[in-house]
Enzyme design. Structure first.
Site, PDB file in Angstrom:
ATOM      1  N   VAL A   9     -31.081 -96.060  92.417  1.00 56.50           N
ATOM      2  CA  VAL A   9     -30.623 -96.633  93.689  1.00 56.50           C
ATOM      3  C   VAL A   9     -31.832 -97.286  94.366  1.00 56.50           C
ATOM      4  O   VAL A   9     -32.973 -96.905  94.109  1.00 56.50           O
ATOM      5  CB  VAL A   9     -30.004 -95.567  94.642  1.00 56.50           C
ATOM      6  CG1 VAL A   9     -28.727 -94.995  94.056  1.00 56.50           C
ATOM      7  CG2 VAL A   9     -30.984 -94.466  94.972  1.00 56.50           C
ATOM      8  N   ALA A  10     -31.561 -98.270  95.228  1.00 56.75           N
ATOM      9  CA  ALA A  10     -32.670 -98.977  95.875  1.00 56.75           C
ATOM     10  C   ALA A  10     -33.423 -98.025  96.794  1.00 56.75           C
ATOM     11  O   ALA A  10     -34.646 -98.045  96.874  1.00 56.75           O
ATOM     12  CB  ALA A  10     -32.126-100.168  96.649  1.00 56.75           C
ATOM     13  N   GLY A  53     -41.775-104.910  93.168  1.00 54.54           N
ATOM     14  CA  GLY A  53     -41.230-105.640  92.018  1.00 54.54           C
ATOM     15  C   GLY A  53     -41.404-107.149  92.096  1.00 54.54           C
ATOM     16  O   GLY A  53     -41.469-107.739  93.183  1.00 54.54           O
ATOM     17  N   CYS A  93     -38.424-108.695  93.791  1.00 56.48           N
ATOM     18  CA  CYS A  93     -37.921-107.855  94.871  1.00 56.48           C
ATOM     19  C   CYS A  93     -38.293-108.484  96.213  1.00 56.48           C
ATOM     20  O   CYS A  93     -39.398-108.992  96.369  1.00 56.48           O
ATOM     21  CB  CYS A  93     -38.597-106.499  94.727  1.00 56.48           C
ATOM     22  SG  CYS A  93     -38.467-105.479  96.166  1.00 56.48           S
ATOM     23  N   THR A 142     -37.488-106.688  99.160  1.00 61.15           N
ATOM     24  CA  THR A 142     -37.273-105.603 100.131  1.00 61.15           C
ATOM     25  C   THR A 142     -38.314-105.610 101.253  1.00 61.15           C
ATOM     26  O   THR A 142     -37.986-105.453 102.432  1.00 61.15           O
ATOM     27  CB  THR A 142     -37.293-104.236  99.408  1.00 61.15           C
ATOM     28  OG1 THR A 142     -36.181-104.211  98.521  1.00 61.15           O
ATOM     29  CG2 THR A 142     -37.195-103.070 100.374  1.00 61.15           C
ATOM     30  N   ARG A 143     -39.575-105.813 100.872  1.00 59.76           N
ATOM     31  CA  ARG A 143     -40.630-105.776 101.907  1.00 59.76           C
ATOM     32  C   ARG A 143     -40.452-106.909 102.903  1.00 59.76           C
ATOM     33  O   ARG A 143     -40.708-106.749 104.097  1.00 59.76           O
ATOM     34  CB  ARG A 143     -42.001-105.847 101.249  1.00 59.76           C
ATOM     35  CG  ARG A 143     -42.304-104.586 100.461  1.00 59.76           C
ATOM     36  CD  ARG A 143     -43.658-104.644  99.801  1.00 59.76           C
ATOM     37  NE  ARG A 143     -43.860-103.443  98.996  1.00 59.76           N
ATOM     38  CZ  ARG A 143     -44.902-103.233  98.217  1.00 59.76           C
ATOM     39  NH1 ARG A 143     -45.843-104.144  98.117  1.00 59.76           N
ATOM     40  NH2 ARG A 143     -45.016-102.118  97.536  1.00 59.76           N
ATOM     41  N   GLY A 160     -40.439-104.806  84.444  1.00 56.62           N
ATOM     42  CA  GLY A 160     -39.379-105.807  84.516  1.00 56.62           C
ATOM     43  C   GLY A 160     -39.937-107.165  84.143  1.00 56.62           C
ATOM     44  O   GLY A 160     -39.855-107.611  83.008  1.00 56.62           O
ATOM     45  N   GLY A 167     -33.584-110.482  90.474  1.00 54.56           N
ATOM     46  CA  GLY A 167     -33.526-109.084  90.865  1.00 54.56           C
ATOM     47  C   GLY A 167     -32.100-108.577  90.764  1.00 54.56           C
ATOM     48  O   GLY A 167     -31.150-109.358  90.850  1.00 54.56           O
ATOM     49  N   ARG A 179     -24.435-106.347 103.740  1.00 53.12           N
ATOM     50  CA  ARG A 179     -25.791-106.216 103.203  1.00 53.12           C
ATOM     51  C   ARG A 179     -26.413-107.577 102.892  1.00 53.12           C
ATOM     52  O   ARG A 179     -25.726-108.552 102.633  1.00 53.12           O
ATOM     53  CB  ARG A 179     -25.809-105.326 101.972  1.00 53.12           C
ATOM     54  CG  ARG A 179     -24.977-105.853 100.822  1.00 53.12           C
ATOM     55  CD  ARG A 179     -25.039-104.901  99.662  1.00 53.12           C
ATOM     56  NE  ARG A 179     -26.373-104.819  99.095  1.00 53.12           N
ATOM     57  CZ  ARG A 179     -26.680-104.029  98.080  1.00 53.12           C
ATOM     58  NH1 ARG A 179     -25.772-103.229  97.580  1.00 53.12           N
ATOM     59  NH2 ARG A 179     -27.885-104.017  97.575  1.00 53.12           N
ATOM     60  N   CYS A 211     -58.335 -97.500  77.461  1.00 54.35           N
ATOM     61  CA  CYS A 211     -58.707 -96.132  77.083  1.00 54.35           C
ATOM     62  C   CYS A 211     -60.105 -96.107  76.463  1.00 54.35           C
ATOM     63  O   CYS A 211     -60.907 -95.217  76.756  1.00 54.35           O
ATOM     64  CB  CYS A 211     -57.694 -95.544  76.103  1.00 54.35           C
ATOM     65  SG  CYS A 211     -56.096 -95.187  76.850  1.00 54.35           S
TER      66      CYS A 211
HETATM   67  P1  5GP Z   1     -41.442-105.633  88.016  1.00 56.16           P
HETATM   68  O1  5GP Z   1     -41.904-104.954  86.774  1.00 56.16           O
HETATM   69  O2  5GP Z   1     -40.616-106.845  87.705  1.00 56.16           O
HETATM   70  O3  5GP Z   1     -42.524-105.904  88.987  1.00 56.16           O
HETATM   71  O4  5GP Z   1     -40.472-104.601  88.756  1.00 56.16           O
HETATM   72  C1  5GP Z   1     -39.304-104.099  88.135  1.00 56.16           C
HETATM   73  C2  5GP Z   1     -38.562-103.244  89.129  1.00 56.16           C
HETATM   74  O5  5GP Z   1     -38.174-103.983  90.291  1.00 56.16           O
HETATM   75  C3  5GP Z   1     -37.246-102.683  88.621  1.00 56.16           C
HETATM   76  O6  5GP Z   1     -37.389-101.628  87.733  1.00 56.16           O
HETATM   77  C4  5GP Z   1     -36.562-102.278  89.920  1.00 56.16           C
HETATM   78  O7  5GP Z   1     -36.997-101.031  90.389  1.00 56.16           O
HETATM   79  C5  5GP Z   1     -37.061-103.339  90.903  1.00 56.16           C
HETATM   80  N1  5GP Z   1     -36.018-104.341  91.150  1.00 56.16           N
HETATM   81  C6  5GP Z   1     -35.287-105.042  90.269  1.00 56.16           C
HETATM   82  N2  5GP Z   1     -34.438-105.890  90.883  1.00 56.16           N
HETATM   83  C7  5GP Z   1     -34.616-105.714  92.204  1.00 56.16           C
HETATM   84  C8  5GP Z   1     -34.029-106.293  93.369  1.00 56.16           C
HETATM   85  O8  5GP Z   1     -33.164-107.162  93.312  1.00 56.16           O
HETATM   86  N3  5GP Z   1     -34.484-105.822  94.560  1.00 56.16           N
HETATM   87  C9  5GP Z   1     -35.440-104.872  94.660  1.00 56.16           C
HETATM   88  N4  5GP Z   1     -35.785-104.448  95.853  1.00 56.16           N
HETATM   89  N5  5GP Z   1     -36.037-104.333  93.592  1.00 56.16           N
HETATM   90  C10 5GP Z   1     -35.631-104.736  92.377  1.00 56.16           C
END
Ligand code: 5GP
Length: 347
Positions: free
Chosen positions: A130-131, A183, A186, A188-189, A242, A268, A286, A316
């Protein structure tokens, strides 16, 4: 209102201090880890890097490549596969190299229930995603999953602070997923102002988890193999990727050709694109918290994996860790203001 004055760090704020070593070559380094999970009691032996449960990263093709290339890595299969597709995969390969993903929505639970009914012991590992892992509702949900599946390994999150890591572990989680906002796709911030610098989140959450016999998975924010090494050095037991794995043949995405160049779309899982594709639109209450980007097509995943695993191995050797497990024990981070020389660009 309160302000925390101590400095919290991100991957970009530190470098790894090299140490004297007796290792001759990166070939001598073992980057597998062995764990016995706290609640499921199951044993794990592998390279603790996980492809994220995003629909162009956590794919069946990615899992097949990981298996074929004998990487020892695992894939959190995204939750949008039809049950027949999942069934086909688990027949053929079993559950060792994948995590079955669910969110809190009813559809996911019904699909999981019918899958487990049909194939009672094939799922070894679950990723409950979950987010915002801070809600009481999520904690109750995790407890109910643990009660229902006592011998399945549960990874769940996301959170970024020690007290919530402890609560989740005490509620039956084996591996707590750590990361809010770092991410690559992402927002969110930006949309909420909420987050925690990822390196400090890993250090603090690993400490909390290990004190209770639990584990953490650092999720998000790794941009280069060196960041993965820093995450392990900070105490992460698993690292989830990701963006670093996006844009390959294994993405199960269309290749776009423009002026002779090839691209793929990466987004995302809570972006407009993902919500339109899987839910028919963004619910009115949302905002989208993910972005959609067009990235260069990168061909087969094998070269990328070699770079990633080679980078971690090499890290390492620089600190004299024969095994990945020793990396955090031998780790000294140095705070820096500059990471790389950008005279020829940022690569
Ligand atoms: P990355 O490796 O691309 O930096 O981060 C991958 C992670 O970003 C994912 O495992 C997941 O936790 C998060 N993530 C993926 N899609 C979204 C999104 O649409 N919104 C947000 N807030 N986080 C995402």
């Amino acid at each position: 209102m309160r302000i925390e004055e101590d400095i919290k760090l991100d991957f970009k704020d530190v470098l790894i201090r090299p140490k004297r070593s007796t290792l001759r070559s990166r070939k001598d380094v073992d980057i597998t880890r062995s764990f016995t999970f706290k609640w499921s009691g199951r044993k794990y032996d592998g390279v603790p890097i996980i492809a994220a449960n995003m629909d162009s990263v956590g794919t069946i093709s990615m899992a097949q490549s990981f298996i074929k290339l004998k990487t020892g890595m695992s894939v959190a299969l995204h939750k949008h596969y039809h049950i027949d597709k999942l069934n086909e995969f688990y027949d053929k390969y079993g559950g060792q190299s994948v995590w079955y993903s669910i969110g809190m929505v009813k559809d996911d639970q019904e699909k999981l229930d019918s899958f487990v009914k049909e194939r009672p012991s094939v799922i070894e590992k679950l990723c409950v995603d979950v987010a915002n892992g801070y809600s009481e509702h999520f904690v109750d949900f995790v407890k109910s999953i643990r009660d229902k599946f006592p011998d399945i390994t549960i990874m769940a999150g996301n959170v970024v602070t020690g007290e919530m890591v402890e609560e989740l572990i005490l509620s039956g989680v084996d591996v707590v997923k750590v990361g809010i906002g770092p991410g690559s796709v992402c927002t969110t911030r930006k949309m909420t102002g909420v987050g925690y610098p990822q390196l400090s989140a890993i250090i603090e959450c690993a400490d909390a988890a290990h004190g209770l016999g639990g584990l953490i998975c650092a999720d998000g924010g790794c941009t280069v193999p060196g960041d993965i090494a820093k995450a392990f050095g900070a105490g992460a037991d698993f690292v989830m990727l990701g963006g670093m794995l996006a844009g390959h043949d294994q993405s199960e995405m269309e290749i776009i050709e423009e002026n002779g160049n090839k691209y793929m779309i990466f987004y995302g899982m809570s972006s407009d694109t993902a919500m339109k594709k899987h839910k028919g639109g963004v619910a009115g209450y949302r905002a989208s918290e993910g972005k959609t980007v067009k990235i260069a097509y990168r061909g087969d995943i094998s070269q990328t994996l070699q770079d990633i695993l080679g980078g971690v191995r090499s890290a390492c050797t620089y600190v004299g860790a024969t095994k990945l497990k020793e990396l955090s024990k031998r780790m000294t981070f140095i705070r820096v203001t500059q990471q790389i020389n950008t005279v020829f660009g940022n690569d």
